[in-house]
Design a protein around this motif. Structure first.
Motif, mmCIF file in Angstrom:
data_model
loop_
_atom_site.group_PDB
_atom_site.id
_atom_site.type_symbol
_atom_site.label_atom_id
_atom_site.label_comp_id
_atom_site.label_asym_id
_atom_site.label_seq_id
_atom_site.Cartn_x
_atom_site.Cartn_y
_atom_site.Cartn_z
ATOM 1 N N ASN A 558 -0.134 -11.898 16.150
ATOM 2 C CA ASN A 558 0.830 -12.885 16.632
ATOM 3 C C ASN A 558 0.626 -13.227 18.099
ATOM 4 O OD1 ASN A 558 2.123 -12.997 14.112
ATOM 5 N ND2 ASN A 558 3.441 -11.246 14.613
ATOM 6 N N VAL A 559 0.148 -12.251 18.895
ATOM 7 C CA VAL A 559 -0.049 -12.512 20.321
ATOM 8 C C VAL A 559 -1.131 -13.564 20.529
ATOM 9 C CG1 VAL A 559 -0.712 -11.506 22.534
ATOM 10 C CG2 VAL A 559 0.736 -10.214 20.959
ATOM 11 N N CYS A 560 -2.241 -13.416 19.803
ATOM 12 C CA CYS A 560 -3.329 -14.388 19.926
ATOM 13 C C CYS A 560 -2.871 -15.766 19.443
ATOM 14 C CB CYS A 560 -4.540 -13.910 19.131
ATOM 15 S SG CYS A 560 -6.011 -14.953 19.304
ATOM 16 N N SER A 561 -2.136 -15.800 18.331
ATOM 17 C CA SER A 561 -1.644 -17.089 17.829
ATOM 18 C C SER A 561 -0.683 -17.718 18.826
ATOM 19 C CB SER A 561 -0.950 -16.893 16.483
ATOM 20 O OG SER A 561 -1.849 -16.398 15.519
ATOM 21 N N GLY A 562 0.185 -16.894 19.429
ATOM 22 C CA GLY A 562 1.115 -17.413 20.426
ATOM 23 C C GLY A 562 0.406 -17.941 21.654
ATOM 24 N N LEU A 563 -0.651 -17.225 22.094
ATOM 25 C CA LEU A 563 -1.417 -17.699 23.243
ATOM 26 C C LEU A 563 -2.126 -19.015 22.930
ATOM 27 C CD1 LEU A 563 -3.048 -14.485 24.775
ATOM 28 C CD2 LEU A 563 -1.265 -15.928 25.757
ATOM 29 N N GLY A 564 -2.673 -19.106 21.716
ATOM 30 C CA GLY A 564 -3.326 -20.352 21.331
ATOM 31 C C GLY A 564 -2.362 -21.516 21.335
ATOM 32 N N ALA A 565 -1.155 -21.291 20.811
ATOM 33 C CA ALA A 565 -0.147 -22.347 20.822
ATOM 34 C C ALA A 565 0.260 -22.698 22.248
ATOM 35 C CB ALA A 565 1.068 -21.899 20.012
ATOM 36 N N LEU A 566 0.369 -21.664 23.123
ATOM 37 C CA LEU A 566 0.735 -21.909 24.523
ATOM 38 C C LEU A 566 -0.326 -22.749 25.230
ATOM 39 C CD1 LEU A 566 2.733 -21.313 26.820
ATOM 40 C CD2 LEU A 566 1.411 -19.244 27.322
ATOM 41 N N SER A 567 -1.589 -22.488 24.945
ATOM 42 C CA SER A 567 -2.664 -23.272 25.578
ATOM 43 C C SER A 567 -2.608 -24.721 25.135
ATOM 44 C CB SER A 567 -4.020 -22.657 25.249
ATOM 45 O OG SER A 567 -4.333 -22.818 23.874
ATOM 46 N N VAL A 568 -2.278 -24.965 23.859
ATOM 47 C CA VAL A 568 -2.175 -26.343 23.373
ATOM 48 C C VAL A 568 -0.974 -27.036 24.009
ATOM 49 C CG1 VAL A 568 -1.738 -27.758 21.325
ATOM 50 C CG2 VAL A 568 -3.348 -25.875 21.209
ATOM 51 N N ILE A 569 0.159 -26.333 24.106
ATOM 52 C CA ILE A 569 1.338 -26.927 24.748
ATOM 53 C C ILE A 569 1.021 -27.310 26.188
ATOM 54 C CG2 ILE A 569 3.677 -26.442 25.558
ATOM 55 C CD1 ILE A 569 4.053 -24.673 23.103
#
Length: 768
Positions: A558-569
């Motif tokens: 979940n941390v990696c997925s959250g970071l990926g979403a944060l980078s897109v935002i």
């Protein structure tokens, strides 16, 4: 004189008998080679087990009353040494010591009338416990002679954990109870199946009946009663059996049976495979029960006493019959060299009497060692089928079982059996295997003692990560910290400065308020990118030196997925806000008078739309509803597959087969002309097999260690439509911004009015 002679005889007898008994104890009672009757091999009879336990209780009581510890009380009242029970000799005089209920039964505890039996029902250290409970010395197990009386010390072609644990190089089946002992019996430590915390490290068959070594999975030999160790493999090595297993009533057959190859009118239960009885006309049910096993099983002539019969595999290179009839004159394609000496076997003892008095039997032929026969019979160990010849013939072994060739452990003294193997060689070898099969690499099981099979050198060639580092390039790691700190500090300064100017903005123009609002949002977006970079840098430092062991867990977490979403935002909101700022500037330059009447709510609405679009694009790939569009594969550690990242088609096929080979569960429901969802497959596997469940999914942000979205894709990759839509929108916005500023630059050169305006336009051009 006559009395004196009798006295001398009595003295001699009294001295000889103890010597004979001690020798008898040491060599296991001089047991002869004996096998079970065909059809009873490996089966447990509940009635016989109850009778056996009752017999044990009765004998324990009688033993306490009439005989001393370590002795056996016969039905006629005689007491004999416990080691003499089930040794194929009538030591009691009434044959009660050879009772089939004892010798062929199965007992969970050792024989209490043996001195080698402990109070907790196990044999003492360095003693092997037979299936019937008897204790024999470790060195007597797996040496081609039945010392147990039920053949459990010589089992080979039946399901179970197979390894070398005797004085020879034969591969035998180790009783399952030994897998939970602290002591290790297998020379390659294959029976070390539990760690210090009690976690299972070996493979458990789906029917829960057996535990086998990991190296036995997908090796072309059936080692589980339910065939699950071979028929669930991605690369099936026994397709002529596995592909004929019945799927259920929809195939007009009974689930749990298979059709016998080309003889499709014949069927057999999968539990009848490897039971030493031929169920199929072509013998396919007994062909894959051990390395080099043949399809034909024969009944051999009896022993010299003619009190038993044994079954043997024909033409497999190993002589099992006393008269070598299973290998010689049996129609084998290649007749072994030792068939030349067959006519020298004496009919009364089924052996060759050497000049030095040694009797050479079939168990001494092709066992990897020269016997004590003098002069040496060269054919004894030459051209043995099914064996690997060591380069040096002067070591402990002349040859070894071919199953030991390239198994990761040096069995030949010169290590020639482990040279030039098509395997992965462990980096360091302090204990454990020198090499492991290539399909064991990157399967989330540390088969090498140093774990190098999960951190192979090839990992250093990845785009971002290496074996030890989440970000392999040291310059990039350092630059990541610099950029993260700069982004956070710089944008924090802009945000704080903009907030402090909030009161002053009340008297500013609408354009001034709009510009400050957009600058605040742009700094906030760029600050989020700094947060992404600093978290990424922190995890890189945390995983330093051991990243390869955390790769799948990190990328599917979940941390990696959250970071990926944060980078897109962060990145997309920055792009969209820049587009809004550009549109505002273009409007003020092209329409200077009308821009004074601009409503501030339109600017707020533009910023809100920018954030909403960015958040939507970032969160959409995390939606479970799009798993079947976005997910590339599942993190599914298993010995069945070549990789821990298993694609949809492979895992769907495994899931349907899983229901066939696992008892008491329903098979996965396949929707006609519909795709079975990823989540349904996950629920099915995790519910029915928690230890072999799906641990995570490789999604939109799992392509690499830095968790960035996969924007550069091909039409063959899943979710390429989503990626291309983002790239297309960004490209359109880039063209808009470029064209807008070109227009602003052109308009600023044309609209020159006064000196002050010239200076202002010059500054704007510099900014552009």
């Amino acid at each position: 004189m006559r009395g004196f002679i009798v006295l001398i005889i009595l003295l001699v007898v009294s001295e000889v008998l103890p010597v004979r008994n001690e020798q008898h104890r040491a060599d296991g009672g001089g047991f002869k080679h004996r096998r079970r009757q065909p059809g009873n091999h490996g089966k447990t009879n509940n009635r016989g087990l109850q009778q056996n336990n009752q017999t044990i209780r009765n004998m324990r009581r009688d033993n306490t009353v009439e005989c001393g510890n370590g002795t056996f009380v016969c039905d006629n009242g005689n007491c004999i040494d416990a080691i003499d029970v089930c040794n194929f000799r009538n030591d009691c005089g009434d044959r009660s010591d050879e009772n089939k209920t004892i010798c062929r039964g199965r007992s969970d505890v050792c024989w209490p009338w043996q001195s080698t039996c402990t109070s907790n029902g196990t044999c003492i250290r360095r003693y092997f416990q037979c299936n019937n409970g008897k204790c024999i010395q470790d060195g007597l197990a797996c040496n081609r002679r039945d010392h147990c009386g039920d053949n459990s010390d010589e089992e080979q072609a039946i399901p179970g954990l197979k390894c070398v644990y005797g004085s020879k190089t034969d591969v035998c089946v180790l009783p399952q109870r030994y897998l939970r002992y602290d002591a290790v019996h297998c020379l390659n430590e294959a029976d070390r199946c539990f760690d210090n915390n009690g976690n299972l490290m070996c493979f458990e068959c789906l029917d829960k009946r057996l535990i086998i070594a990991n190296t036995q999975v997908c090796d072309g030999v059936f080692d589980c009663y339910d065939l699950s160790d071979e028929c669930l493999c991605e690369d099936k090595k026994i397709p002529n059996v596995c592909e004929n297993v019945c799927l259920g009533p929809e195939d007009n057959c009974t689930k749990g049976t298979f059709q016998c190859g080309k003889f499709l009118e014949y069927t057999a239960r999968i539990t009848d495979v490897c039971n030493r009885r031929v169920e199929c006309p072509d013998g396919v049910d007994e062909r894959y029960c051990r390395q080099n096993a043949s399809t034909q099983i024969t009944v051999c002539p009896g022993s010299p006493e003619n009190d038993t019969f044994l079954t043997a595999y024909v033409c497999d290179g190993r002589p099992e019959c006393y008269d070598l009839s299973d290998e010689c004159d049996a129609g084998c394609a290649v007749e072994p060299a030792y068939c030349i000496i067959r006519d020298r076997f004496l009919p009364d003892s089924f052996s060759v009497r050497c000049d030095n008095g040694f009797q050479l039997t079939q168990v001494d032929i092709c066992d990897g060692r020269w016997s004590q026969c003098e002069p040496r019979i060269m054919e004894e160990e030459e051209d043995c089928v099914g064996r690997f010849e060591c380069s040096s013939r002067n070591g402990s072994f002349i040859s070894i079982d071919s199953a030991l060739h390239c198994n990761g452990y040096s069995d030949c003294d010169d290590d020639s059996d482990e040279e030039g193997c098509d395997r992965f060689y462990c980096t360091t070898v302090n204990r454990g295997p020198r090499s492991v099969p290539k399909n064991f690499v990157l399967d989330d099981f540390r088969d090498c003692t140093d774990g190098s099979d999960e951190c192979p050198p090839d990992l250093d060639n990845r785009q971002f990560s290496s074996r030890n580092e989440m970000i392999s390039n040291v310059v990039l790691r350092g630059w990541l910290w610099i950029m993260a700190i700069a982004a956070i500090v710089g944008n924090s300064y802009v945000i704080i400065k903009t907030v402090r100017k909030y009161k002053k903005l009340k008297t500013s123009s609408t354009i001034g308020k709009a510009n400050h609002t957009l600058i605040f949002n742009l700094a906030l977006a760029d600050g989020l990118m700094g947060v992404y970079l600093i978290i990424l840098a922190g995890h890189s430092a945390y995983f330093s030196g051991r990243y390869c062991y955390q790769d799948e867990r990190w990328r599917t977490g979940n941390v990696c997925s959250g970071l990926g979403a944060l980078s897109v935002i962060a990145s997309e909101s920055s792009v969209y806000i820049l587009a809004v700022m550009t549109a505002l500037r273009l409007y003020t330059v092209s329409q200077p008078l009308k821009s004074r009447e601009l409503k501030l709510r339109y600017v707020y609405l533009g910023a809100l739309l920018a954030w909403s679009a960015a958040i939507t694009l970032a969160v959409v790939p995390l939606s479970t509803g799009l798993y079947d569009v976005i997910i590339d594969g599942a993190w599914f550690p298993s010995k069945f597959f070549q990789s821990t990242a298993v694609d949809y088609e492979t895992l769907l096929r495994y899931s349907t087969d899983f229901g066939i080979y696992t008892p008491n569960i329903t098979t996965l429901t396949l929707h006609r002309n519909e795709r079975v969802p990823w989540l349904e497959i996950k629920r099915y596997l995790n519910r029915n097999s928690p230890n072999r469940g799906i641990r995570g999914f490789f999604g939109y942000y799992s392509l690499n260690s830095v968790c960035i979205s996969k924007l550069f894709v091909t039409p063959q990759q899943r979710g390429w439509q989503f990626s291309m839509s983002i790239v297309f929108v960004n490209f359109i916005l880039f063209l808009f911004v470029a064209c807008a500023y070109a227009t602003i630059y052109k308009l600023s050169n044309r609209n020159k009015v006064v000196q002050v305006s010239d200076r202002r336009q010059a500054r704007m051009q510099v900014k552009i």
